[in-house]
Design an enzyme around this catalytic site. Structure first.
Site, short mmCIF file in Angstrom:
data_model
loop_
_atom_site.label_atom_id
_atom_site.label_comp_id
_atom_site.label_asym_id
_atom_site.label_seq_id
_atom_site.Cartn_x
_atom_site.Cartn_y
_atom_site.Cartn_z
CG ASP A 236 -7.25 -1.84 -3.94
OD1 ASP A 236 -7.89 -1.19 -2.90
OD2 ASP A 236 -6.03 -1.72 -3.82
CB SER B 84 -0.95 -0.01 1.18
OG SER B 84 -1.79 0.88 1.11
CG HIS C 73 -5.94 -1.91 -0.19
ND1 HIS C 73 -4.98 -1.21 -1.11
CD2 HIS C 73 -5.64 -1.35 1.28
CE1 HIS C 73 -4.36 -0.48 -0.50
NE2 HIS C 73 -4.35 -0.49 0.82
#
Length: 418
Positions: free
Chosen positions: A348, A222, A377
């Site tokens: 996502d 991320s 995600h």
């Protein structure tokens, strides 16, 4: 071949269901038989839908044939069908459940605090793997540098799983915890952001000095992946990293923020992450309130408002848009000179599919993009009860091994034929 197998499975399901309806439903009460037939019918339909529409092979895109072929040969996971967990393949469910259903492997870290040039301190958690059989010499034992997400630390389940995968390979791990998130004292009024890579450069230089003969690869998740991509774009060839893998990165911060501000996603994710960021700021209020209006920061309702009131100001941007532009890795992908594999799920909500940089990746032979239809995600759950490794973990393990042990096949990618 795939369609033949699916047709075969469908024929078996239809045959078995017909056989049941003809021979079993007649027995017993009409109501119970009808209920069972409906359950069987729904199950058959759901299975067919799953096999036809959910379980799919990921798309592998690369800017050069050499990197593409290397991944196909050394990382078979990139060519395998990804079967999301049968009962929770939807993106938001995968994202929300992953921290709760995946186990947390037991890992004992050795913490090290290093000084930053501005007087601050950075917390590193080392897993030395001194029991490694494949790499018994600490001086040459390969090192995997791991970067957690926005508010993550070395105790996140996805980080612990990558440490476990590295341990199985015989490698050493070091987790780079962003300033102020893992319990250490904040010595200066400065935290972190996706655009600023100064702390990451300090960490990589420290790791290299500590084990000069050891190969180093890195993985970012991320925001950690965004930071890694921005670092590579700035450094070009001037880095000791042998390869990088990035998971669920947000490539265009404007698009990511807009997606997270949609009503449902704001309720499920945006508000929670904002409160986590505010909690971290509040823990360090004594040092931060000397420079920033913390009360104003604590009233932010979204990540965008938090960044407008805190992050962009801290790092000297004239406007928040300037910060978001600088933080978006998509603008630096053309300058990446180290092999980098990027895994994103098309569903996502943190990194919407239309913002995944397919065309930019095609222009750089050092880049490869792996896109699954599902996974959410940092989800990528698979198996009936996904307690152990995920699809993401398998990508990490195979790529790390390929980079460290077959890295000669990645030399001179920029000279390969496109």
């Amino acid at each position: 071949m795939i369609w033949t197998e699916l047709d075969f499975n469908f024929n078996i399901l239809t045959r078995d269901l017909s056989h049941y309806l003809e021979n079993q439903v007649k027995v017993g009460l009409f109501g119970s038989g009808l209920g069972l037939s409906l359950v069987l019918g729904f199950s058959a339909a759901y299975t067919c839908y799953y096999l036809l529409s959910v379980a799919k092979k990921p798309k592998l895109i690369s800017g050069g044939k050499k990197f593409y072929q290397f991944l196909r040969e050394q990382c078979p996971v990139v060519s395998e069908t990804y079967y999301p967990t049968f009962w929770c393949w939807e993106s938001r469910i995968q994202t929300l459940l992953r921290p709760f259903v995946t186990a947390k492997p037991g890992v004992v870290y050795r913490n090290e605090l290093i000084k930053a040039p501005d007087g601050g301190q950075i917390s590193l958690d080392w897993f030395d793997n001194d029991d490694s059989l494949s790499h018994p010499d600490p001086a040459t034992r390969p090192t995997a540098l791991l970067l957690p997400g926005l508010t993550g630390t070395s105790r996140e389940s996805y980080i612990l799983h990558m440490v476990q995968q590295s341990r199985d390979l015989g490698y050493r791990c070091v987790v780079f915890n962003n300033r102020g998130v893992s319990g250490e004292t904040l010595l200066t009024p400065r935290t972190y952001c996706a655009a600023n890579t100064e702390d990451l450069e300090t960490v990589i230089e420290h790791i290299q000095r500590t084990n000069e003969a050891a190969q180093i690869m890195a993985a970012g998740v991320s925001m950690g992946g965004m930071m890694l991509a921005n670092y590579l774009g700035r450094k070009g060839h001037k880095t000791c990293l042998k390869g990088v893998v990035v998971f669920s990165a947000g490539w265009d911060v404007f698009e990511c923020t807009a997606s997270l501000e949609k009503p449902l996603d704001r309720f499920l994710f945006n508000s929670y992450l904002t409160s986590c960021l505010q909690a971290s700021v509040d823990r360090h209020r004594p040092v931060l309130e000397k420079c920033y209006d913390i009360d104003h920061v604590m009233k932010a309702k979204t990540i965008r408002e938090f960044d407008e009131r805190f992050t962009s100001i801290m790092f000297g941007y004239s406007t928040n848009d300037d910060y978001y532009l600088d933080a978006s890795p998509v603008h630096r992908l053309k300058s990446v000179k180290v092999p980098m594999l990027c895994l994103n799920a098309a569903d996502d909500v943190f990194s919407p599919s239309h913002a995944i940089p397919v065309e930019a990746v095609k222009q750089n032979p050092n880049l490869a993009l792996l896109i699954t239809c599902h996974g959410g995600h940092i989800g990528f759950l698979e198996g009936l009860w996904p307690r152990r490794s995920t699809y993401m973990d398998r990508v990490f393990k195979q790529f790390a091994k390929a980079v460290i042990e077959q890295g000669t096949g990645l030399q001179d990618l920029s000279c390969s034929e496109n």
